[in-house]
Design an enzyme around this catalytic site. Sequence first.
Site, short mmCIF file in Angstrom:
data_model
loop_
_atom_site.label_atom_id
_atom_site.label_comp_id
_atom_site.label_asym_id
_atom_site.label_seq_id
_atom_site.Cartn_x
_atom_site.Cartn_y
_atom_site.Cartn_z
N LYS A 60 0.85 -1.21 0.00
CA LYS A 60 0.00 0.00 0.00
C LYS A 60 0.87 1.25 0.00
O LYS A 60 0.62 2.21 -0.74
CB LYS A 60 -0.94 -0.02 1.22
CG LYS A 60 -2.08 -1.03 1.06
CD LYS A 60 -2.75 -1.37 2.38
CE LYS A 60 -3.77 -2.50 2.15
NZ LYS A 60 -4.30 -3.08 3.41
N GLN A 104 -4.83 -2.06 9.68
CA GLN A 104 -4.79 -3.37 9.04
C GLN A 104 -5.47 -4.42 9.92
O GLN A 104 -5.24 -4.49 11.13
CB GLN A 104 -3.33 -3.76 8.77
CG GLN A 104 -3.15 -5.02 7.95
CD GLN A 104 -3.66 -4.92 6.51
OE1 GLN A 104 -3.65 -3.84 5.92
NE2 GLN A 104 -4.10 -6.03 5.96
N ASP A 127 -11.49 2.35 4.36
CA ASP A 127 -11.86 0.93 4.32
C ASP A 127 -13.38 0.74 4.19
O ASP A 127 -13.84 -0.34 3.83
CB ASP A 127 -11.42 0.24 5.62
CG ASP A 127 -10.10 -0.51 5.49
OD1 ASP A 127 -9.83 -1.02 4.39
OD2 ASP A 127 -9.37 -0.59 6.49
N1 GUN Z 1 -7.07 -7.18 5.90
C1 GUN Z 1 -7.39 -7.86 4.77
N2 GUN Z 1 -8.05 -7.05 3.92
C2 GUN Z 1 -8.13 -5.84 4.52
C3 GUN Z 1 -8.70 -4.59 4.12
O1 GUN Z 1 -9.28 -4.42 3.04
N3 GUN Z 1 -8.58 -3.59 5.02
C4 GUN Z 1 -7.98 -3.74 6.23
N4 GUN Z 1 -7.92 -2.69 7.05
N5 GUN Z 1 -7.45 -4.89 6.62
C5 GUN Z 1 -7.53 -5.92 5.76
#
Ligand code: GUN
Length: 312
Positions: A60, A104, A127
């Site tokens: 990211k 995350q 998110d």
């Molecule tokens: N863990 C797996 N996919 C995601 C996501 O799209 N966002 C977040 N914050 N954690 C994740």
Amino acid sequence: MHSAAAMNPPRILDGKALATTVLATCRAEAAALHAQGITPGLAVVLVGEDPASQVYVASKARTCAELGFYSRKIELPATTTQQELLDVVCTLNADPAIHGILVQSPPPKHIDEAAIIRAIDPRKDVDGFHPENVAKLVLEDPSGFVPCTPAGCIKLLDSAGLATAGAEAVIIGRSMIVGKPLALLLVSKHSNATVTIAHSRSRDLPAICRRADILIAAVGRPEIVKASWIKPGAVVIDVGINRLADATKKSGYRLTGDVAYDEVAPLCAAITPVPGGVGPMTIAMLMQNTLQAARQSEFKKIQKPNFFLDHA
Ligand code: GUN
């Protein structure tokens, strides 16, 4: 099944290529914002040392750099307390350089994830997990943020010209991150599918899956979806990213989806590979959401339509 009515080879839904296209647009939009003195900013918070999460978070941050976004990676030890994490979120909420905040998932077990999500300013919740954004998804209110992985699945279907209206869609998995929001998107006036959410307690999962014109596997169990679960000609979207030990690989593991690809693919009209399917789309949608957050924060209104309007 009777014998060899030879089927056409499946279309491979190339998420890597589509994500590259989406990211090129994001880069151009970021440049347009720069010209107005705005740099989209994303903060990614990782608590603990989960190796897969470390890879996602690094990816990211790298993508932000490629697009000309500002990014801040905040890595906290697994011993971080609930209050310490809340304090980090509050600081990011108040920081005008940060338009998007992502914590995350999954956090360590002692963390109350729902409480952390509620603490994120919904205007920075890229998110789309905050209750306010979940409500907006239910209401089909385009000012909300649509969760990235489900948005990526819809974009893959739409871009391939695969019709969803009237189709039977079956989602395996009822998570907050994928299954439930994807069900809402598929049933929305954008997609108009008929949706079933199946899960670990569903009776006769293979029979439910065999009804699917569109089957989405989002359970996190390697290769549980078998050829016998597939209606011939179905579209299969594999959201799973599972690490299987493999001594022949330098990393010591290989990635596999929730779908037994080799036996399922020949039956499908279209299928996503793992890796290179849904995964890259998730990051591309996160960048789109961060742009949306930057625009909405700076202009205090919806300047550019987002998910529902973009995809109308
Ligand atoms: N863990 C797996 N996919 C995601 C996501 O799209 N966002 C977040 N914050 N954690 C994740």
